[in-house]
Design a protein around this motif. Sequence first.
Motif, PDB file in Angstrom:
ATOM      1  N   UNK A  87      37.425  55.114  36.080  1.00 58.35           N
ATOM      2  CA  UNK A  87      36.338  55.513  36.958  1.00 58.35           C
ATOM      3  C   UNK A  87      35.527  54.242  37.201  1.00 58.35           C
ATOM      4  N   UNK A  88      35.540  53.737  38.412  1.00 59.27           N
ATOM      5  CA  UNK A  88      34.802  52.523  38.768  1.00 59.27           C
ATOM      6  C   UNK A  88      33.653  52.927  39.686  1.00 59.27           C
ATOM      7  N   UNK A  89      32.423  52.841  39.172  1.00 62.17           N
ATOM      8  CA  UNK A  89      31.268  53.364  39.886  1.00 62.17           C
ATOM      9  C   UNK A  89      30.162  52.324  39.972  1.00 62.17           C
ATOM     10  N   UNK A  90      29.518  52.293  41.122  1.00 61.80           N
ATOM     11  CA  UNK A  90      28.424  51.337  41.320  1.00 61.80           C
ATOM     12  C   UNK A  90      27.334  51.985  42.153  1.00 61.80           C
ATOM     13  N   UNK A  95      24.065  57.338  39.486  1.00 63.25           N
ATOM     14  CA  UNK A  95      23.429  57.363  38.168  1.00 63.25           C
ATOM     15  C   UNK A  95      23.166  58.775  37.636  1.00 63.25           C
ATOM     16  N   UNK A  96      22.712  59.682  38.479  1.00 60.55           N
ATOM     17  CA  UNK A  96      22.423  61.035  38.011  1.00 60.55           C
ATOM     18  C   UNK A  96      23.691  61.719  37.517  1.00 60.55           C
ATOM     19  N   UNK A  97      24.751  61.645  38.303  1.00 61.53           N
ATOM     20  CA  UNK A  97      25.987  62.327  37.921  1.00 61.53           C
ATOM     21  C   UNK A  97      26.642  61.657  36.712  1.00 61.53           C
ATOM     22  N   UNK A  98      26.560  60.343  36.608  1.00 61.17           N
ATOM     23  CA  UNK A  98      27.093  59.649  35.434  1.00 61.17           C
ATOM     24  C   UNK A  98      26.406  60.179  34.176  1.00 61.17           C
ATOM     25  N   UNK A  99      25.089  60.294  34.202  1.00 60.31           N
ATOM     26  CA  UNK A  99      24.349  60.800  33.045  1.00 60.31           C
ATOM     27  C   UNK A  99      24.702  62.263  32.768  1.00 60.31           C
ATOM     28  N   UNK A 122      35.428  53.844  31.885  1.00 57.42           N
ATOM     29  CA  UNK A 122      34.333  53.944  32.846  1.00 57.42           C
ATOM     30  C   UNK A 122      33.800  52.548  33.077  1.00 57.42           C
ATOM     31  N   UNK A 123      33.905  52.055  34.306  1.00 55.26           N
ATOM     32  CA  UNK A 123      33.342  50.762  34.691  1.00 55.26           C
ATOM     33  C   UNK A 123      32.109  51.046  35.538  1.00 55.26           C
ATOM     34  N   UNK A 124      30.935  50.750  35.000  1.00 51.68           N
ATOM     35  CA  UNK A 124      29.676  51.072  35.655  1.00 51.68           C
ATOM     36  C   UNK A 124      28.846  49.813  35.833  1.00 51.68           C
ATOM     37  N   UNK A 125      28.206  49.682  36.990  1.00 50.70           N
ATOM     38  CA  UNK A 125      27.217  48.618  37.104  1.00 50.70           C
ATOM     39  C   UNK A 125      25.909  49.139  36.501  1.00 50.70           C
ATOM     40  N   UNK A 126      24.917  48.271  36.382  1.00 50.57           N
ATOM     41  CA  UNK A 126      23.664  48.667  35.736  1.00 50.57           C
ATOM     42  C   UNK A 126      22.966  49.798  36.469  1.00 50.57           C
ATOM     43  N   UNK A 127      23.068  49.823  37.798  1.00 56.99           N
ATOM     44  CA  UNK A 127      22.411  50.894  38.554  1.00 56.99           C
ATOM     45  C   UNK A 127      23.088  52.235  38.313  1.00 56.99           C
ATOM     46  N   UNK A 128      24.403  52.265  38.282  1.00 60.78           N
ATOM     47  CA  UNK A 128      25.111  53.522  38.028  1.00 60.78           C
ATOM     48  C   UNK A 128      24.860  54.020  36.610  1.00 60.78           C
ATOM     49  N   UNK A 129      24.617  53.118  35.679  1.00 62.50           N
ATOM     50  CA  UNK A 129      24.376  53.478  34.275  1.00 62.50           C
ATOM     51  C   UNK A 129      22.899  53.602  33.943  1.00 62.50           C
ATOM     52  N   UNK A 130      22.019  53.496  34.927  1.00 64.06           N
ATOM     53  CA  UNK A 130      20.577  53.396  34.665  1.00 64.06           C
ATOM     54  C   UNK A 130      19.968  54.621  33.987  1.00 64.06           C
ATOM     55  N   UNK A 131      20.573  55.787  34.095  1.00 58.39           N
ATOM     56  CA  UNK A 131      20.006  56.979  33.463  1.00 58.39           C
ATOM     57  C   UNK A 131      20.627  57.292  32.102  1.00 58.39           C
ATOM     58  N   UNK A 132      21.558  56.438  31.659  1.00 59.14           N
ATOM     59  CA  UNK A 132      22.158  56.643  30.342  1.00 59.14           C
ATOM     60  C   UNK A 132      21.236  56.080  29.272  1.00 59.14           C
ATOM     61  N   UNK A 133      21.160  56.743  28.155  1.00 57.95           N
ATOM     62  CA  UNK A 133      20.331  56.285  27.048  1.00 57.95           C
ATOM     63  C   UNK A 133      21.177  55.462  26.080  1.00 57.95           C
ATOM     64  N   UNK A 134      21.714  54.360  26.589  1.00 59.01           N
ATOM     65  CA  UNK A 134      22.526  53.447  25.786  1.00 59.01           C
ATOM     66  C   UNK A 134      22.182  52.021  26.216  1.00 59.01           C
TER      67      UNK A 134
END
Length: 138
Positions: A87-90, A95-99, A122-134
């Motif tokens: 899954x390559x997401x940017x 971000x909402x759906x990734x979380x 899962x390949x995520x840029x910082x914006x796609x991962x912005x709602x993850x608590x990691x």
Amino acid sequence: MENADGVSKEPISDPSHMWNCLKKSRQKVDLPQTDGSGWTHLSLFPDHALLEDHERLVAPIEDSPNEPPCRVTFTFPLLNAAKLFVFALAGDSKSDMVARILQNQEDFPTGRVYPLIGTVLWLLDQRAASQLEVTLET
């Protein structure tokens, strides 16, 4: 037009033709990849009957809730036979759906991709991962 294996390089819209091409190539699906457009990966839609299809590897969908209504999709038996699924997401729009999928573990088709002997990456840029608590490594 066909490649060296005799498999057509043209777009395939008929599921039985797609299945015949897969059998003819004698290859497994080694690297399915998706960009997460619409979160209906490979035309597998939330609450759709095809999510429970454990027999077919490729199936028609004639009642898609999105356009176009008629499509062809891989099903989970084929997807979960992959060696690696990416899954390559940017972008902020993901971000909402990734979380919701990775953190809240909500039941979306994406979350049902579990290769039996393979890996999901899962390949995520910082914006796609912005709602993850990691904490992300950069």
